[in-house]
Design an enzyme around this catalytic site. Structure first.
Site, PDB file in Angstrom:
ATOM      1  N   TYR A  87      -1.039  -3.379   1.834  1.00 44.77           N
ATOM      2  CA  TYR A  87      -0.943  -2.088   1.135  1.00 44.77           C
ATOM      3  C   TYR A  87      -0.071  -2.229  -0.092  1.00 44.77           C
ATOM      4  O   TYR A  87       0.680  -3.187  -0.237  1.00 44.77           O
ATOM      5  CB  TYR A  87      -0.422  -0.988   2.071  1.00 44.77           C
ATOM      6  CG  TYR A  87       1.049  -1.072   2.394  1.00 44.77           C
ATOM      7  CD1 TYR A  87       1.998  -0.440   1.596  1.00 44.77           C
ATOM      8  CD2 TYR A  87       1.495  -1.780   3.508  1.00 44.77           C
ATOM      9  CE1 TYR A  87       3.349  -0.516   1.905  1.00 44.77           C
ATOM     10  CE2 TYR A  87       2.838  -1.859   3.816  1.00 44.77           C
ATOM     11  CZ  TYR A  87       3.764  -1.229   3.013  1.00 44.77           C
ATOM     12  OH  TYR A  87       5.099  -1.311   3.299  1.00 44.77           O
ATOM     13  N   CYS A  88      -0.189  -1.253  -0.997  1.00 45.42           N
ATOM     14  CA  CYS A  88       0.637  -1.208  -2.213  1.00 45.42           C
ATOM     15  C   CYS A  88       0.931   0.257  -2.525  1.00 45.42           C
ATOM     16  O   CYS A  88       1.059   1.072  -1.613  1.00 45.42           O
ATOM     17  CB  CYS A  88      -0.057  -1.927  -3.368  1.00 45.42           C
ATOM     18  SG  CYS A  88      -1.634  -1.207  -3.861  1.00 45.42           S
ATOM     19  N   ARG A  89       1.003   0.607  -3.785  1.00 51.56           N
ATOM     20  CA  ARG A  89       1.267   2.002  -4.148  1.00 51.56           C
ATOM     21  C   ARG A  89      -0.021   2.815  -4.186  1.00 51.56           C
ATOM     22  O   ARG A  89      -0.095   3.894  -3.644  1.00 51.56           O
ATOM     23  CB  ARG A  89       1.993   2.096  -5.502  1.00 51.56           C
ATOM     24  CG  ARG A  89       2.375   3.527  -5.882  1.00 51.56           C
ATOM     25  CD  ARG A  89       2.967   3.626  -7.266  1.00 51.56           C
ATOM     26  NE  ARG A  89       2.109   3.095  -8.310  1.00 51.56           N
ATOM     27  CZ  ARG A  89       1.069   3.752  -8.834  1.00 51.56           C
ATOM     28  NH1 ARG A  89       0.758   4.953  -8.424  1.00 51.56           N
ATOM     29  NH2 ARG A  89       0.334   3.190  -9.775  1.00 51.56           N
TER      30      ARG A  89
END
Length: 122
Positions: A87-89
């Site tokens: 995941y990231c932003r």
């Protein structure tokens, strides 16, 4: 008559190829599925910057920025079959990281998308 059948078959083939050519982001980034994998002890990787990670992350996640995912993950000596949730932003960097891992033979990755979406589904 035969021409119409051939046209129909070609149309179906074109539609199928379009579905399979869709980016993984369209088939993944579903928070419920991501949480099922996380709750089943998948290795969770936050591909944001160390600063973003320090500001908040999923408990137990490992921080490996997306642009160094392949060499850094290799240092962990994980099997290429290990279930990984990325995941990231927003989901862009996790998609890039996932593509890099798949290219290197990691075959059990899941792009969970953005942290806020993931947390709001918890």
């Amino acid at each position: 008559m035969l021409i119409n059948i051939i046209k129909s078959i070609l149309t179906c083939l074109m539609l199928l190829s379009a579905v399979y050519a869709m980016p993984s982001m369209a088939r993944e980034q579903q928070p419920d599925i991501a949480w099922q994998k996380i709750n089943a002890n998948a290795t969770v990787i936050d591909v944001r910057t160390p600063e973003e990670f320090a500001a908040g992350h999923i408990k137990g996640a490992i921080n490996i920025p997306f642009d160094s995912i392949v060499p850094q993950l290799a240092k962990l000596n994980l099997s290429k079959n290990t279930e990984l949730v990325l995941y990231c932003r927003s989901g862009r960097r996790s998609s890039i990281a996932q593509a890099s891992l798949i290219e290197q033979g990691y075959n059990n990755t899941y792009d969970a998308g953005g942290l806020n979406t993931l947390m709001s589904a918890r």
